[in-house]
Enzyme design. Structure first.
Site, PDB file in Angstrom:
ATOM      1  N   HIS A 362       9.193   0.156  -0.132  1.00 49.42           N
ATOM      2  CA  HIS A 362       7.745   0.328  -0.260  1.00 49.42           C
ATOM      3  C   HIS A 362       6.956  -0.223   0.911  1.00 49.42           C
ATOM      4  CE1 HIS A 362       7.293   1.906  -4.370  1.00 49.42           C
ATOM      5  NE2 HIS A 362       8.362   1.200  -4.667  1.00 49.42           N
ATOM      6  N   LYS A 553      -8.506  -1.607  -3.661  1.00 52.04           N
ATOM      7  CA  LYS A 553      -7.078  -1.802  -3.405  1.00 52.04           C
ATOM      8  C   LYS A 553      -6.862  -3.289  -3.157  1.00 52.04           C
ATOM      9  CE  LYS A 553      -7.447   1.165  -0.078  1.00 52.04           C
ATOM     10  NZ  LYS A 553      -6.330   2.091  -0.195  1.00 52.04           N
ATOM     11  N   ARG A 554      -5.618  -3.678  -2.971  1.00 50.93           N
ATOM     12  CA  ARG A 554      -5.320  -5.067  -2.627  1.00 50.93           C
ATOM     13  C   ARG A 554      -6.032  -5.440  -1.324  1.00 50.93           C
ATOM     14  NH1 ARG A 554      -0.495  -6.755  -0.013  1.00 50.93           N
ATOM     15  NH2 ARG A 554       0.213  -4.604  -0.238  1.00 50.93           N
ATOM     16  N   LYS A 559      -5.026  -2.955   5.335  1.00 54.57           N
ATOM     17  CA  LYS A 559      -5.855  -1.975   4.615  1.00 54.57           C
ATOM     18  C   LYS A 559      -7.272  -1.920   5.182  1.00 54.57           C
ATOM     19  CE  LYS A 559      -3.090  -2.507   0.427  1.00 54.57           C
ATOM     20  NZ  LYS A 559      -2.540  -1.153   0.217  1.00 54.57           N
ATOM     21  N   THR A 661      -1.517   5.103  -3.565  1.00 51.13           N
ATOM     22  CA  THR A 661      -1.714   5.952  -4.745  1.00 51.13           C
ATOM     23  C   THR A 661      -3.182   5.999  -5.131  1.00 51.13           C
ATOM     24  OG1 THR A 661      -1.140   4.083  -6.179  1.00 51.13           O
ATOM     25  CG2 THR A 661       0.604   5.678  -5.699  1.00 51.13           C
ATOM     26  N   LYS A 665      -5.521   9.130  -6.760  1.00 47.20           N
ATOM     27  CA  LYS A 665      -6.371   9.023  -7.951  1.00 47.20           C
ATOM     28  C   LYS A 665      -7.798   9.443  -7.627  1.00 47.20           C
ATOM     29  CE  LYS A 665      -3.477   5.146  -9.213  1.00 47.20           C
ATOM     30  NZ  LYS A 665      -3.282   3.703  -9.005  1.00 47.20           N
TER      31      LYS A 665
END
Length: 818
Positions: A362, A553-554, A559, A661, A665
């Site tokens: 991952h 998100k985290r 990110k 993901t 969504k």
């Protein structure tokens, strides 16, 4: 035709009776005095009755047919709330809503009584939850295995803009969904030492002695499939001491001593991801990982041996999927069991192990590839360390045969990393011990083969394969966005819930004025709902007609929430310098948790909150910008944000996000993506088309070329006046005037001196892409069409498609409908 006949009446009157029965006999409550939570519990138990009946039937079918099962091992299962999902999947939603109405109850009010299950953190755990849903929906025999954490990651609050971590006591009031199975309690061993002795047949063998015992108690959570009778389950292990209580110590007055062993043992399943900055934290993490896989493997073997005697059939009946490296020690534990407890010789045992295990990678981030010190393994799992060294010795013989005399290849590939401290490389162990290694997006898999594991790919051609992630449409459209679900069904009928490609039929309505109006009306209604949540949580009033720009998100540098922040500051500065500037009003919505020990991530949260506070209260900009950071991000909150999003921020540095993901969504719910060519964004663009996504920034190749040339962030800082101004602005005391000077300087220094995730080189491209977003949003007709096409074209990203690929290509697993 289904052979299953339910003994339960799931009509509206039948469900009413079932709820009332559980209220009285399960909860011992009277209807006249029952609280809302009592009614919620009774309704859960009514739904659980329907599901458990099917679960018993499912397990009978799997047992009687001696079916092959997949066992999904994951340290995280981010289940969220199960109330709506269970009722939808059981096929009783409509009748349940009416039954509750006749009892004077509101379904929406009841479901707010549920507390999110604290069994995961981010995408890894949510993916596992989606996979369980798809496995059951597709009638595939499967069991998930994890840990029954008493506390989740943490409950997040903001105090003066800073993240504060509080215990996430999700189990405080219990949960109606789980079934304890003490009859399947499992004993495992830890610590001790290894002796080499002669056995009773004169063979020189290794014997593990001096160990301590732990007890694993399983709790089962039924996982119903949608539109089918199949109900699989998730088995979670709770750790207990093998002997709870030292009665002798208690009698002599040593009360703390009497329960010391019990308390130590129960710590293992106490909390998700204990801080591993300390040696004791690292030890607890390794104990957690071993505890749950050792319990799970004993359970798997027990189930196998109930109906099978020949060990050679084990891979024909058992497939074990490792969700990242957290369960990787299962490979070694399986070898130990076969060698030490079932007296198998090394060759057949290793062949059996490698045919059974498969590994999903991952991450490409080196710091996320787990390593444990040899010393820690020696202390906690001495026999396992011995087996790891033997696996490595035989593996390096393979490397020598492939590349004779190449010491460098051996150093790169060895399961043991040499250095001041010898480390066991768990990702390498996972690759060597599995017959399949998959990435989770096409780009990610290529980078795995070319950059992370090129030598392994050369040594094992064909072992690496791609399985692009997916999401369950039952949770992420049907349950979380009922308005849009109803609109879709009104146009194309049912069926899309189990075959998401059917959404392609919506393309025929993308130019239909009535449908576009209805689609955007749904979006606006969802934004009104989110605006209410924002007001309640953040005390900020926002306009639902503004563009809702969402990054959820985290919180992690790669990110790039801080790139988003730089753009917000640029917009704010432009408005201050030109009050007549015509820009689309925006509401920037953030939600994320930062790891407790991740100082820069926590600084970014503080910066966003501090900047937001100033912007939200600056009357000069006329409410054209709002910035909100919703606290305590969790699945149930995501289910309210996702349907309301206009723009989906997927802005990671190219080559760093394995898949994502959240991008799926949000697109499924009609949000347009602004993103880099990273992870699954690449495939989303292929599906929705270049005209329906906003791509910016460097590609993986350009990122690599920039690092090869030698990246200096100050070159970009000096060359762009606006960028220079906002970098300095965020690091000044302007947004934190009442606090010590420089509380945000860590962020500014990170960008100015290192910028490891290349925010500065991508800033101008990102800003330009946001201008294109602004222009597109002004054209309401065009935006509506783009949003509809996003929903219509992302059917590929159903977890049903992903799971069928795993089942056919990796697990060789047959469907078992009944």
């Amino acid at each position: 035709m289904s052979q299953f006949q339910s003994a339960l009446d799931t009509s509206i009157p039948g469900l009413k009776r079932l709820i009332q029965t559980h209220l009285k006999f399960s909860l011992a409550r009277d209807a006249s005095t029952a609280t809302k939570r009592d009614w919620w519990l009774a309704t859960c138990k009514a739904a659980q009755s329907v599901v458990v009946e099917r679960m018993i039937a499912t397990q009978a079918v799997h047992h009687n047919s001696n079916a092959k099962r997949v066992y999904y091992l994951s340290l995280e299962f981010l289940m969220g709330r199960l109330f709506s999902n269970t009722i939808y999947s059981a096929g009783i939603m409509e009748n349940m809503v009416h039954a509750l109405e006749e009892l004077g109850l509101d379904f929406e009010e009841l479901r707010s009584e549920e507390y999110d299950m604290g069994l995961g953190n981010g995408g890894l755990g949510r993916l596992a939850a989606c996979f369980l849903d798809s496995l059951a929906t597709l009638d595939l025999p499967a069991i998930g295995y994890g840990i029954h954490y008493q506390y989740g990651l943490f409950k997040q609050e903001f105090r003066n803009g800073y993240q504060v971590e509080l215990p996430d006591a999700w189990m405080r009031d219990g949960t109606p969904w789980e079934i304890v199975r003490p009859e399947h309690a499992t004993e495992i061993k830890v610590y001790g030492y290894v002796e080499n002795v002669f056995d009773d047949r004169g063979n020189y063998v290794s014997r593990w002695n001096g160990w301590k015992k732990l007890l694993g108690i399983p709790y089962d959570i039924p996982i119903p499939g949608y539109g089918t009778n199949t109900v699989n389950y998730l088995r979670l292990w709770e750790s207990r001491a093998a002997e709870d209580f030292d009665f002798e110590a208690f009698n002599r007055g040593g009360y703390d001593e009497a329960v010391r062993e019990k308390n130590h043992s129960e710590t293992i399943s106490k909390v998700l991801y204990p801080n591993d900055k300390t040696e004791s934290g690292k030890e607890l993490r390794l104990l957690q990982q071993y505890f749950f896989v050792a319990c799970s493997l004993k359970d798997i073997i027990r189930r196998f041996r109930k109906t099978n005697e020949d060990w050679s059939e084990f891979p024909e009946k058992v497939a074990i999927q490792l969700n990242d490296t957290h369960p990787a020690v299962a490979i070694v534990e399986m070898m130990r069991l076969l060698l030490d407890e079932y007296s198998m010789s090394w060759g057949p045992a290793w062949e059996l192990v490698t045919k059974t295990f498969a590994y999903t990678n991952h991450t490409l981030l080196p710091e996320a590839l787990e390593k444990w010190s040899v010393g820690l393994f020696q202390k906690v799992l001495p026999r396992h360390l011995q087996i790891i060294f033997e696996i490595n010795k035989l593996f390096l013989d393979e490397v020598e045969a492939r590349w004779p005399g190449d010491t460098t290849k051996k150093q790169i590939l060895s399961l043991i990393e040499e250095g001041p401290t010898q480390m066991v490389r768990m990702a390498h162990l996972s690759v060597v011990g599995s017959h399949s290694v998959n990435g989770v997006a096409a780009l990610h898999t290529e980078l795995l083969k070319k950059e992370l594991f090129p030598e392994f790919d050369a040594l094992y051609p064909g072992k690496f394969n791609n399985k692009t992630n997916g999401i369950t449409p039952r949770r992420w459209l049907l349950a979380c966005n009922p308005r849009l679900s109803d609109l879709i069904t009104s146009k194309i009928g049912h069926g899309w819930e189990r075959n998401l490609d059917k959404l392609r039929e919506l393309e025929a309505f993308a130019d239909n004025e009535e449908f576009k109006s209805a689609f955007m009306h749904v979006k606006h209604a969802n934004k009104v709902d989110l605006a209410r949540i924002i007001k309640e949580s953040c005390d900020v009033s926002v306009d639902p007609s503004a563009l809702f720009d969402v990054q959820i998100k985290r919180l992690h540098e790669y990110k790039r929430q801080h790139l988003n922040l730089l753009h917000i500051l640029a917009l704010y500065r432009r408005l201050l310098q030109d009050p007549s500037l015509d820009i689309t009003p925006r509401v920037f919505v953030f939600a994320a948790k930062a790891a407790p020990g991740y100082d820069l991530a926590k600084c970014i949260i503080k910066a966003i909150n501090s900047v937001g506070k100033v912007i939200n209260n600056d009357k000069r900009i006329n409410d054209r910008l709002k910035v909100v950071f919703l606290p305590n991000y969790r699945v149930s909150l995501a289910q309210r944000i996702v349907p309301a999003a206009d723009l989906s921020e997927q802005i990671s540095t190219a080559g760093k996000e394995a898949s994502g993901t959240g991008n799926m969504k949000l697109a499924l719910n009609g949000a347009l993506t602004i993103g880099t060519l990273d992870g699954a964004n690449v495939e989303i663009r292929e599906e929705v088309g270049d005209d329906n996504i906003f791509i910016f920034g460097m590609t993986v190749e350009e990122v690599n070329a920039l690092w090869a040339r030698g990246y200096n962030p100050q070159d970009y800082y000096n060359a762009d006046e606006e960028l220079r101004a906002v970098v300095d602005w965020v690091g000044s005391n302007y947004f934190t005037p009442d606090e010590p000077h420089g509380v945000l300087s860590m962020l500014r220094d990170n960008l100015y001196y290192s910028d490891p995730f290349l925010c500065l080189p991508d800033f101008r491209s990102y800003s330009d892409a946001q201008k294109r977003v602004d222009a597109a949003f002004r054209d309401k007709d065009k935006w509506a069409k783009m949003a509809i096409l996003n929903t219509a074209r992302v059917g590929k990203f159903s977890s049903d498609r992903t799971i069928m690929e795993y089942a056919k290509e990796i697990w060789k697993l047959d469907q078992k409908p009944f």
